[in-house]
Design a protein around this motif. Structure first.
Motif, mmCIF file in Angstrom:
data_model
loop_
_atom_site.group_PDB
_atom_site.id
_atom_site.type_symbol
_atom_site.label_atom_id
_atom_site.label_comp_id
_atom_site.label_asym_id
_atom_site.label_seq_id
_atom_site.Cartn_x
_atom_site.Cartn_y
_atom_site.Cartn_z
ATOM 1 N N TRP A 46 -21.249 34.163 -38.241
ATOM 2 C CA TRP A 46 -20.151 33.898 -39.164
ATOM 3 C C TRP A 46 -18.868 34.564 -38.671
ATOM 4 O O TRP A 46 -17.774 33.997 -38.763
ATOM 5 C CB TRP A 46 -20.498 34.397 -40.569
ATOM 6 N N ALA A 87 -16.968 24.542 -39.365
ATOM 7 C CA ALA A 87 -17.099 25.561 -38.315
ATOM 8 C C ALA A 87 -18.031 25.175 -37.179
ATOM 9 O O ALA A 87 -18.434 26.043 -36.397
ATOM 10 C CB ALA A 87 -17.522 26.904 -38.906
ATOM 11 N N ASP A 88 -18.330 23.890 -37.037
ATOM 12 C CA ASP A 88 -19.100 23.464 -35.868
ATOM 13 C C ASP A 88 -18.352 23.806 -34.586
ATOM 14 O O ASP A 88 -18.949 24.245 -33.596
ATOM 15 C CB ASP A 88 -19.352 21.956 -35.946
ATOM 16 N N LEU A 122 -20.515 28.621 -35.299
ATOM 17 C CA LEU A 122 -20.792 29.568 -36.367
ATOM 18 C C LEU A 122 -22.271 29.666 -36.727
ATOM 19 O O LEU A 122 -22.747 30.731 -37.119
ATOM 20 C CB LEU A 122 -19.964 29.190 -37.597
ATOM 21 N N ASP A 177 -11.163 29.797 -37.498
ATOM 22 C CA ASP A 177 -11.562 28.531 -38.115
ATOM 23 C C ASP A 177 -11.107 28.527 -39.562
ATOM 24 O O ASP A 177 -11.467 29.399 -40.355
ATOM 25 C CB ASP A 177 -13.085 28.371 -38.039
ATOM 26 N N THR A 181 -13.841 28.735 -42.374
ATOM 27 C CA THR A 181 -14.496 30.041 -42.433
ATOM 28 C C THR A 181 -13.577 31.074 -43.057
ATOM 29 O O THR A 181 -14.002 31.883 -43.896
ATOM 30 C CB THR A 181 -14.912 30.499 -41.023
ATOM 31 N N ARG A 223 -23.546 23.172 -34.996
ATOM 32 C CA ARG A 223 -23.252 24.597 -35.004
ATOM 33 C C ARG A 223 -22.396 25.002 -36.187
ATOM 34 O O ARG A 223 -21.731 26.039 -36.175
ATOM 35 C CB ARG A 223 -22.596 24.990 -33.677
ATOM 36 N N GLY A 224 -22.408 24.182 -37.216
ATOM 37 C CA GLY A 224 -21.720 24.499 -38.459
ATOM 38 C C GLY A 224 -22.652 24.286 -39.631
ATOM 39 O O GLY A 224 -23.814 23.886 -39.476
ATOM 40 N N TYR A 225 -22.159 24.575 -40.819
ATOM 41 C CA TYR A 225 -22.920 24.352 -42.055
ATOM 42 C C TYR A 225 -22.550 23.014 -42.675
ATOM 43 O O TYR A 225 -21.364 22.644 -42.728
ATOM 44 C CB TYR A 225 -22.613 25.452 -43.066
ATOM 45 N N GLY A 281 -16.578 32.597 -36.467
ATOM 46 C CA GLY A 281 -15.646 31.694 -37.137
ATOM 47 C C GLY A 281 -14.337 32.389 -37.470
ATOM 48 O O GLY A 281 -13.252 31.802 -37.375
#
Length: 550
Positions: free
Chosen positions: A524, A417-418, A422, A532, A535, A393-395, A527
């Motif tokens: 986004w 940001a998992d 996010l 976060d 983020t 769940r993040g980049y 986040g």
């Protein structure tokens, strides 16, 4: 127990809700496929519904409010929504009436008489303004929202363009939206024509702090049916089914609160302003788009493109750049035939470039990536119901030396940001390949020259799971089939399977004298809501650089 005891509700152990009507069902329920729409009822629970003649105003303008209620008396409070609510106007008790809605009010508008007019003070601060309606018992009956624009533009202010066309698309008030409803002769009863002259659906303007977001709070740890926690909550609490997918309360409001707490000045425009005024963004250094901005007119895109070409900077922290729409009747009616555009849109034969379908449709021929660097058809769902519910769940970072990551300490293959959920519920991507471990655009779908893919995650256009859980799927593989019908030569199983795969990306590119940064995920803002650190740092890096115009 004597007769007195029988009349005593406490003695009988009576629960609240004695007047609730029992629903009857036969056989299994339809899980998240079940739909409901908001249609006012004079004999229903106490409520009030309100809309205004426009979505945005200047200081000094007069706001016309239209109101219907099944309570005889109401009081209004108008306040600027923010970290600290600032009340500008209150009323004493006012007589209210219930006004029936005309047939297909979702399409034609409510046509109610003016309830009251309010003159916005000449020195009113820019922002989102809430009309809160209460009854004589001080119970809240409903909410409405309008935007007050800044009296003077400032280059050091962010200009946030609220995604009002997407709000409208998800607004089921009166019986239908662009997804489902009671409209005759269309799949799921969705309406291709929606009026701006009607209230927002419950939950689009105001939400309690604990309302679930569109991405489930936690990943499932065992196989099982698809869960849509926000739909379950909405059903139990009387909110619009899609409250979490579009609206001030879920997206723009949290961003404005965060930005103002960080010390940014935020001016707000609506997509209506962007559509009608080619100069709407002039005078600003940085335009911001947040959350879920799925629906756009060609004019809106043209004005953003011109802003960037002439040196403007765009920071888009949003996902699902998908549909071309049209605005008619001076912006009071929104048109989107979507999946049915080729067959039903009246302009299909005469003006195919105006077709209200996907930007990637060859007939429309205006790839979304040319404006924001990405498009929805190459992305879409992540961590949503039965669509990759256990995915990251993040980049994942691929170009950590880019200035957007300055000071974060993130490295190649790091994820951020998992923990803040996010990445989802809808994301945008591109056709890409990997070269020496780095993602590179293929430039086959409109990606601007020189675009860099900074971070990525993976998405799907189809729900997956065990056959015994298929009853719980809300969307199935419908979007994969739609994508294949536009982009592929056939609808074979292999083609549909291929077109079910997507990606979500963070990209950056220069165009003309300006530049664009896109973090292509709807969530986004979550986040930022979760504070976060990554983020927050990335967002500040982008906004501060773009405001400095460096």
């Amino acid at each position: 127990m004597n007769s007195t005891d029988l009349k005593n509700t406490a003695a009988r152990g009576e629960r609240p809700g004695a007047n609730v009507i029992v629903s009857q069902t036969s056989g299994p329920r339809q899980a998240a496929r079940e739909t409901w729409v908001e249609v006012p009822c004079e004999s229903g629970p106490a409520a009030a519904w309100c809309y205004s003649d426009r979505r945005a105003y200047n200081p000094g303008d007069s706001v016309c409010l239209y109101l219907s209620s099944n309570r005889p008396h109401v009081r209004l409070r108008i306040y600027r929504d923010g970290a600290i609510a600032r009340t500008l106007h209150t009323t004493d008790s006012l007589d209210a009436r219930f006004h029936p809605i005309p047939e297909r009010a979702y399409e034609h508008g409510c046509q109610w008489p003016v309830f009251m007019q309010w003159s916005i003070p000449a020195d009113a601060e820019q922002g989102g303004y809430i009309v809160e309606v209460r009854d004589g018992d001080d119970s809240v009956l409903g909410h409405h929202l309008f935007i007050v624009k800044a009296l003077c533009k400032r280059a050091d202010a962010l200009v946030l363009v609220a995604a009002t066309s997407t709000w409208a698309a998800y607004n089921d008030w009166g019986g239908a939206n662009h997804y489902f409803g009671v409209h005759p002769g269309t799949p799921r009863g969705r309406s291709p024509l929606l009026s701006a002259q009607r209230p927002w659906a419950r939950g689009q303007v105001w939400l309690p702090a604990d309302a679930p977001r569109c991405v489930n709070a936690t990943r499932p740890r065992t196989p099982g049916p698809a869960r849509y926690e926000f739909i379950e909550w909405a059903s139990l609490n009387g909110y619009a089914k899609y409250y979490a997918l579009a609206g001030w309360a879920s997206y723009e409001r949290p961003f404005v609160l965060w930005a103002e707490q960080q010390g940014y000045t935020v001016h707000i425009l609506t997509q209506d302003d962007l559509h009608h005024d080619p100069h709407a963004l002039e005078g600003y250094a940085c335009a911001v788009f947040i959350g879920h901005d799925e629906y756009w007119t060609r004019e809106m895109r043209d004005h953003v493109d011109a802003f960037v070409e002439e040196g403007g900077k765009v920071a888009r922290f949003a996902g699902n750049f998908m549909w071309q729409i049209r605005l008619e009747d001076e912006g009071r009616r929104q048109v989107a035939y979507k999946y049915d555009a080729g067959a039903l849109d009246p302009v299909a034969a005469t003006e195919p470039h105006r077709l209200t379908g996907a930007w990637e449709d060859p007939r429309v021929n205006h790839p979304g990536a040319t404006t924001f660097g990405v498009n929805a058809l190459r992305g879409i769902y992540a961590s949503f119901g039965g669509m990759a519910p256990r995915s990251p769940r993040g980049y994942t970072v691929f170009r950590p030396k880019h200035w957007a990551f300055m000071g974060t300490g993130l490295g190649y293959a790091d994820m951020f940001a998992d923990e803040a959920n996010l990445f989802g519920y809808e994301v945008d991507g591109l056709e890409y390949t990997f070269v020496d471990g780095l993602p590179e655009p293929l430039y086959t779908d409109g990606a601007p020259c020189g675009l860099q893919i900074l971070a990525m995650g993976w998405a799907t256009n189809a729900e997956h799971g065990r056959s015994e859980d298929a009853y719980s799927f809300m969307l199935g593989d419908g979007d994969a089939r739609f994508r294949a019908s536009i982009l592929a030569p056939d609808l074979s199983d292999a083609s549909i399977d291929m077109h079910s795969r997507g990606a979500g990306m963070v990209v950056h590119f220069h165009k003309g004298r300006g530049e664009v940064f896109t973090a292509a995920t709807c969530e986004w803002v979550h986040g930022l809501m979760q504070a976060d650190i990554y983020t927050v740092m990335i967002t500040n890096n982008v906004l501060e650089r773009f405001l400095r115009n460096t």
